[in-house]
Design a protein around this motif. Structure first.
Motif, PDB file in Angstrom:
ATOM      1  N   ILE A   1      -3.403 -30.504 -13.998  1.00 29.91           N
ATOM      2  CA  ILE A   1      -3.662 -29.135 -13.577  1.00 29.91           C
ATOM      3  C   ILE A   1      -3.190 -28.154 -14.650  1.00 29.91           C
ATOM      4  CG2 ILE A   1      -2.993 -27.344 -11.917  1.00 29.91           C
ATOM      5  CD1 ILE A   1      -2.975 -29.556  -9.774  1.00 29.91           C
ATOM      6  N   LEU A   2      -1.979 -28.373 -15.189  1.00 34.88           N
ATOM      7  CA  LEU A   2      -1.423 -27.461 -16.190  1.00 34.88           C
ATOM      8  C   LEU A   2      -2.254 -27.470 -17.478  1.00 34.88           C
ATOM      9  CD1 LEU A   2       2.429 -27.964 -15.775  1.00 34.88           C
ATOM     10  CD2 LEU A   2       1.153 -25.837 -15.450  1.00 34.88           C
ATOM     11  N   CYS A   3      -2.643 -28.649 -17.943  1.00 37.40           N
ATOM     12  CA  CYS A   3      -3.449 -28.719 -19.170  1.00 37.40           C
ATOM     13  C   CYS A   3      -4.797 -28.042 -18.986  1.00 37.40           C
ATOM     14  CB  CYS A   3      -3.651 -30.173 -19.594  1.00 37.40           C
ATOM     15  SG  CYS A   3      -2.218 -30.911 -20.394  1.00 37.40           S
ATOM     16  N   SER A   4      -5.336 -28.133 -17.785  1.00 38.66           N
ATOM     17  CA  SER A   4      -6.641 -27.531 -17.536  1.00 38.66           C
ATOM     18  C   SER A   4      -6.543 -26.020 -17.412  1.00 38.66           C
ATOM     19  CB  SER A   4      -7.251 -28.110 -16.260  1.00 38.66           C
ATOM     20  OG  SER A   4      -8.486 -27.494 -15.972  1.00 38.66           O
TER      21      SER A   4
ATOM     22  N   LEU B   1     -11.389 -32.681 -24.825  1.00 37.99           N
ATOM     23  CA  LEU B   1     -12.445 -33.183 -25.711  1.00 37.99           C
ATOM     24  C   LEU B   1     -13.125 -32.044 -26.467  1.00 37.99           C
ATOM     25  CD1 LEU B   1     -14.200 -35.975 -23.599  1.00 37.99           C
ATOM     26  CD2 LEU B   1     -12.906 -36.262 -25.728  1.00 37.99           C
ATOM     27  N   ALA B   2     -13.385 -30.927 -25.776  1.00 37.35           N
ATOM     28  CA  ALA B   2     -14.011 -29.780 -26.427  1.00 37.35           C
ATOM     29  C   ALA B   2     -13.137 -29.249 -27.555  1.00 37.35           C
ATOM     30  CB  ALA B   2     -14.278 -28.681 -25.396  1.00 37.35           C
ATOM     31  N   LEU B   3     -11.836 -29.124 -27.302  1.00 39.12           N
ATOM     32  CA  LEU B   3     -10.915 -28.642 -28.332  1.00 39.12           C
ATOM     33  C   LEU B   3     -10.824 -29.632 -29.489  1.00 39.12           C
ATOM     34  CD1 LEU B   3      -8.067 -27.286 -26.022  1.00 39.12           C
ATOM     35  CD2 LEU B   3      -9.698 -25.924 -27.334  1.00 39.12           C
ATOM     36  N   LEU B   4     -10.734 -30.917 -29.158  1.00 42.91           N
ATOM     37  CA  LEU B   4     -10.639 -31.940 -30.201  1.00 42.91           C
ATOM     38  C   LEU B   4     -11.891 -31.973 -31.061  1.00 42.91           C
ATOM     39  CD1 LEU B   4      -8.861 -34.199 -31.331  1.00 42.91           C
ATOM     40  CD2 LEU B   4      -9.979 -35.788 -29.740  1.00 42.91           C
ATOM     41  N   LEU B   5     -13.059 -31.786 -30.456  1.00 39.98           N
ATOM     42  CA  LEU B   5     -14.318 -31.773 -31.204  1.00 39.98           C
ATOM     43  C   LEU B   5     -14.329 -30.631 -32.210  1.00 39.98           C
ATOM     44  CD1 LEU B   5     -17.174 -32.898 -31.624  1.00 39.98           C
ATOM     45  CD2 LEU B   5     -17.948 -31.383 -29.771  1.00 39.98           C
ATOM     46  N   ILE B   6     -13.883 -29.449 -31.801  1.00 38.99           N
ATOM     47  CA  ILE B   6     -13.842 -28.298 -32.718  1.00 38.99           C
ATOM     48  C   ILE B   6     -12.867 -28.552 -33.855  1.00 38.99           C
ATOM     49  CG2 ILE B   6     -13.212 -25.856 -32.913  1.00 38.99           C
ATOM     50  CD1 ILE B   6     -14.197 -25.529 -30.006  1.00 38.99           C
TER      51      ILE B   6
ATOM     52  N   LEU C   1       7.911 -31.099 -12.163  1.00 40.48           N
ATOM     53  CA  LEU C   1       7.520 -29.824 -12.760  1.00 40.48           C
ATOM     54  C   LEU C   1       8.093 -29.613 -14.159  1.00 40.48           C
ATOM     55  CD1 LEU C   1       5.860 -27.298 -12.407  1.00 40.48           C
ATOM     56  CD2 LEU C   1       7.793 -26.229 -11.232  1.00 40.48           C
ATOM     57  N   PRO C   2       9.406 -29.821 -14.408  1.00 42.78           N
ATOM     58  CA  PRO C   2       9.908 -29.625 -15.781  1.00 42.78           C
ATOM     59  C   PRO C   2       9.221 -30.516 -16.807  1.00 42.78           C
ATOM     60  CG  PRO C   2      11.724 -29.765 -14.222  1.00 42.78           C
ATOM     61  CD  PRO C   2      10.492 -30.167 -13.469  1.00 42.78           C
ATOM     62  N   LYS C   3       9.034 -31.790 -16.476  1.00 41.78           N
ATOM     63  CA  LYS C   3       8.355 -32.702 -17.404  1.00 41.78           C
ATOM     64  C   LYS C   3       6.939 -32.227 -17.704  1.00 41.78           C
ATOM     65  CE  LYS C   3      10.780 -36.997 -16.141  1.00 41.78           C
ATOM     66  NZ  LYS C   3      10.594 -38.362 -15.581  1.00 41.78           N
ATOM     67  N   ALA C   4       6.233 -31.838 -16.660  1.00 39.32           N
ATOM     68  CA  ALA C   4       4.843 -31.413 -16.834  1.00 39.32           C
ATOM     69  C   ALA C   4       4.738 -30.155 -17.691  1.00 39.32           C
ATOM     70  CB  ALA C   4       4.202 -31.171 -15.467  1.00 39.32           C
ATOM     71  N   VAL C   5       5.686 -29.221 -17.536  1.00 45.62           N
ATOM     72  CA  VAL C   5       5.659 -27.979 -18.312  1.00 45.62           C
ATOM     73  C   VAL C   5       5.823 -28.269 -19.794  1.00 45.62           C
ATOM     74  CG1 VAL C   5       6.979 -25.888 -18.829  1.00 45.62           C
ATOM     75  CG2 VAL C   5       6.358 -26.418 -16.467  1.00 45.62           C
ATOM     76  N   TYR C   6       6.817 -29.072 -20.178  1.00 47.22           N
ATOM     77  CA  TYR C   6       7.046 -29.380 -21.586  1.00 47.22           C
ATOM     78  C   TYR C   6       5.841 -30.093 -22.202  1.00 47.22           C
ATOM     79  CZ  TYR C   6      11.988 -28.048 -21.737  1.00 47.22           C
ATOM     80  OH  TYR C   6      13.164 -27.337 -21.732  1.00 47.22           O
ATOM     81  N   ILE C   7       5.326 -31.094 -21.504  1.00 47.84           N
ATOM     82  CA  ILE C   7       4.220 -31.887 -22.047  1.00 47.84           C
ATOM     83  C   ILE C   7       2.964 -31.039 -22.211  1.00 47.84           C
ATOM     84  CG2 ILE C   7       2.651 -33.813 -21.578  1.00 47.84           C
ATOM     85  CD1 ILE C   7       5.020 -35.191 -20.135  1.00 47.84           C
ATOM     86  N   SER C   8       2.589 -30.326 -21.167  1.00 43.24           N
ATOM     87  CA  SER C   8       1.330 -29.581 -21.193  1.00 43.24           C
ATOM     88  C   SER C   8       1.385 -28.396 -22.155  1.00 43.24           C
ATOM     89  CB  SER C   8       0.975 -29.097 -19.784  1.00 43.24           C
ATOM     90  OG  SER C   8       1.994 -28.264 -19.265  1.00 43.24           O
ATOM     91  N   MET C   9       2.512 -27.671 -22.218  1.00 39.09           N
ATOM     92  CA  MET C   9       2.586 -26.514 -23.112  1.00 39.09           C
ATOM     93  C   MET C   9       2.558 -26.944 -24.579  1.00 39.09           C
ATOM     94  SD  MET C   9       2.441 -23.848 -21.244  1.00 39.09           S
ATOM     95  CE  MET C   9       2.762 -22.615 -22.493  1.00 39.09           C
ATOM     96  N   PHE C  10       3.159 -28.083 -24.901  1.00 38.00           N
ATOM     97  CA  PHE C  10       3.094 -28.582 -26.280  1.00 38.00           C
ATOM     98  C   PHE C  10       1.652 -28.930 -26.649  1.00 38.00           C
ATOM     99  CE2 PHE C  10       2.922 -32.187 -29.204  1.00 38.00           C
ATOM    100  CZ  PHE C  10       3.573 -31.644 -30.312  1.00 38.00           C
ATOM    101  N   ILE C  11       0.962 -29.626 -25.760  1.00 36.34           N
ATOM    102  CA  ILE C  11      -0.422 -30.033 -26.024  1.00 36.34           C
ATOM    103  C   ILE C  11      -1.315 -28.814 -26.217  1.00 36.34           C
ATOM    104  CG2 ILE C  11      -2.464 -31.125 -25.010  1.00 36.34           C
ATOM    105  CD1 ILE C  11      -0.557 -33.102 -23.618  1.00 36.34           C
ATOM    106  N   ILE C  12      -1.214 -27.850 -25.308  1.00 36.72           N
ATOM    107  CA  ILE C  12      -2.118 -26.690 -25.342  1.00 36.72           C
ATOM    108  C   ILE C  12      -1.830 -25.789 -26.539  1.00 36.72           C
ATOM    109  CG2 ILE C  12      -2.792 -24.587 -24.117  1.00 36.72           C
ATOM    110  CD1 ILE C  12      -4.021 -27.159 -23.032  1.00 36.72           C
TER     111      ILE C  12
ATOM    112  N   THR D   1      -3.892 -23.516 -31.425  1.00 39.75           N
ATOM    113  CA  THR D   1      -3.652 -23.037 -32.790  1.00 39.75           C
ATOM    114  C   THR D   1      -4.574 -23.731 -33.778  1.00 39.75           C
ATOM    115  OG1 THR D   1      -1.330 -22.632 -32.219  1.00 39.75           O
ATOM    116  CG2 THR D   1      -1.889 -22.675 -34.552  1.00 39.75           C
ATOM    117  N   LEU D   2      -4.690 -25.051 -33.671  1.00 40.06           N
ATOM    118  CA  LEU D   2      -5.560 -25.796 -34.577  1.00 40.06           C
ATOM    119  C   LEU D   2      -7.033 -25.435 -34.366  1.00 40.06           C
ATOM    120  CD1 LEU D   2      -3.845 -29.307 -34.439  1.00 40.06           C
ATOM    121  CD2 LEU D   2      -3.816 -27.672 -36.335  1.00 40.06           C
ATOM    122  N   THR D   3      -7.410 -25.132 -33.131  1.00 41.73           N
ATOM    123  CA  THR D   3      -8.788 -24.718 -32.856  1.00 41.73           C
ATOM    124  C   THR D   3      -9.101 -23.400 -33.553  1.00 41.73           C
ATOM    125  OG1 THR D   3      -8.835 -25.856 -30.720  1.00 41.73           O
ATOM    126  CG2 THR D   3     -10.418 -24.069 -31.038  1.00 41.73           C
ATOM    127  N   ASN D   4      -8.159 -22.467 -33.543  1.00 40.15           N
ATOM    128  CA  ASN D   4      -8.376 -21.196 -34.230  1.00 40.15           C
ATOM    129  C   ASN D   4      -8.440 -21.373 -35.749  1.00 40.15           C
ATOM    130  OD1 ASN D   4      -8.257 -18.450 -32.565  1.00 40.15           O
ATOM    131  ND2 ASN D   4      -7.090 -20.021 -31.460  1.00 40.15           N
TER     132      ASN D   4
END
Length: 479
Positions: free
Chosen positions: A32-35, A180-185, A246-257, A262-265
């Motif tokens: 949910i967080l990554c999306s 996948l969309a971000l990785l493709l770009i 919740l704490p685990k999910a926040v760290y993991i998802s915010m790092f990924i996004i 940044t790399l997409t830009n």
């Protein structure tokens, strides 16, 4: 209402009342967080941030800074979310700590300035990208975009009203689509860099904005570009183990996004000149038009599905705020009704759907972004103040997760500076949002303080509740 043990996976019925089902696991929270974090802003908002920063380098710095800022804010929300694992998120915390009026204004602002604009923005973005392959040389007709957006919105409202477990499972697939969309770009940007170099990045600081008031607006938009993660705190009553997950999910998802955004830009600027970025509202489509046109329908479909995934999460999370407000007698009681078969708050979802359709018909894309950003800043400030107040008044209270003290202190100072700089820079635009929030004061007096309402009002409300229950198949239960 009886209390539900955190580890109980089934629905408890105590004193003939229903509890929301704890069906959301750690994997589903991360999904949910990554999306929903950053929603589809990376495909739409680069032009907004670049227009205020003036240069590629400063805009990239703002994308990184925005990710860090939102991580810190998410950790503040996480501490309170694990202390008060209830439906309603920030509304529940502020209501419990500061009382009815601040709590009501939080719910009012969330429902009017976030839910409606955000659902409308996601549905509009999905519609825009779905139609773009058929209008490669021009923008699709605006009326057609909005009609398709309404159809998308209504369709996914119907799905959300069916079964939360199905929604969270479907969300996992929708999240993969976004990644996948971000990785493709990113990969295509790297290929372009290897083949042709990066002439557009030869002078990344060209045109850098130096006025602090203007830069503050780019910070304002960075809140929007990474926003949306707040939704998961509205679902704490349905998370299996909120203190751990919740704490685990926040760290993991915010790092990924943050990394992917940044790399997409960077990939955008390798392929597209910054002046062309400023002119585009569908940057991802322009990227593939310049890089490899046959991929345009692919990215269009991926972004449209991503926007649908964010909409799906938003419907799931935002409706719980109205549900919680009604359960606390700060909204009509019908909105605390849930369908006993699917355990979802149908009336709350339906009302927000109507408000979103109003926003779709009347609102502009960037106006929606400004409204969401405005209240996100106010909401974040309120939560940080709540956290600091509890640290002062209840230093020994049980906290399943406790973040570093410098995090809420730094956010407190930063939010104040950004908010007032933005008000100074855009007083009319943001003033409209503040006026909508202030309209909650008479609504509070009428709906909450005025206890001796006429008998005709009470008869009307009983009739509405009866009609609501009958239209929903007489299978709704009211808290």
């Amino acid at each position: 209402m009886g209390k539900l043990e955190e580890t109980e996976p089934t629905v408890e019925v105590e004193h003939h009342k229903l509890e929301m089902k704890r069906s959301i696991s750690l994997f589903h929270v991360i999904s949910i967080l990554c999306s929903v974090t950053g929603h589809v802003s990376v495909f739409v908002a680069p032009a907004a941030i670049l227009s205020y920063t003036g240069s590629i380098a400063l805009s990239l710095i703002l994308w990184v800074f925005g990710g860090i800022m939102n991580l810190f804010l998410a950790l503040c929300f996480t501490e309170l979310g694990t202390m008060f694992p209830k439906s309603g998120g920030a509304y529940a915390y502020i209501l419990q700590v500061f009382g009815p009026l601040p709590g009501f204004l939080t719910a009012w602002g969330y429902l009017t300035l976030i839910s409606g604009p955000h659902w409308a923005f996601c549905a509009y973005s999905a519609s825009l990208y779905a139609m773009k392959p058929f209008y490669l040389d021009c923008k699709p007709p605006d009326a057609a975009i909005r009609l398709l957006a309404i159809w998308i919105l209504v369709t996914f409202v119907a799905i959300n009203c069916s079964y939360v477990k199905f929604v969270t499972k479907a969300q996992s697939v929708l999240t993969v689509t976004k990644l996948l969309a971000l990785l493709l770009i990113i990969v295509c940007g790297l290929i372009s860099f290897v083949k042709d170099g990066a002439e557009n990045l030869s002078d990344p600081w060209e045109g850098t904005e130096s006025r602090p008031f203007v830069i503050a607006m780019s910070l304002f938009f960075s809140v929007f570009t990474y926003g949306g993660w707040q939704i998961v705190t509205n679902l704490m009553e349905e998370v299996k183990n909120p203190g751990r997950d919740l704490p685990k999910a926040v760290y993991i998802s915010m790092f990924i996004i943050t990394a992917e955004f940044t790399l997409t830009n960077v990939a955008y600027y390798i392929v597209i000149d910054k002046y062309d970025v400023l002119q585009s509202t569908t940057v991802a489509m322009l990227f593939f038009e310049r890089f490899y046109p046959p991929l345009m329908p692919v990215i269009s479909a991926l972004v449209a599905i991503t926007a649908i995934g964010v909409l799906n999460c938003s419907i799931l999370g935002h409706s719980r705020v109205l549900f919680a407000a009604s359960r606390n007698e700060q909204a009509p009681v019908m909105f605390s009704m849930i369908n006993t078969k699917f355990l979802t708050p149908w009336p709350a979802i339906f009302l927000l759907t109507l408000w979103s359709i109003v926003m779709l018909v009347s609102g502009a894309l960037f106006t929606m972004m400004e409204l969401v950003s405005l209240f996100s800043i106010i909401l974040s400030f309120s939560v940080v103040v709540t956290q600091l107040y509890l640290r002062w008044k209840q230093p020994h209270a049980e906290r399943p997760y406790k973040t570093f003290l410098f995090i809420p202190i730094s956010q407190f100072a930063l939010i104040i500076v950004v908010f007032f700089l933005c008000i100074y820079q855009e007083p009319l635009k943001l003033g409209r949002g503040l006026a909508i929030l202030a309209a909650g004061l008479p609504a509070y007096w009428f709906g909450v303080l005025w206890r001796k309402k006429p008998k005709v009002y009470h008869r009307f409300m009983r009739w509405v509740r009866m009609i609501t229950a009958s239209r929903l198949g007489q299978d709704c239960h009211c808290f």
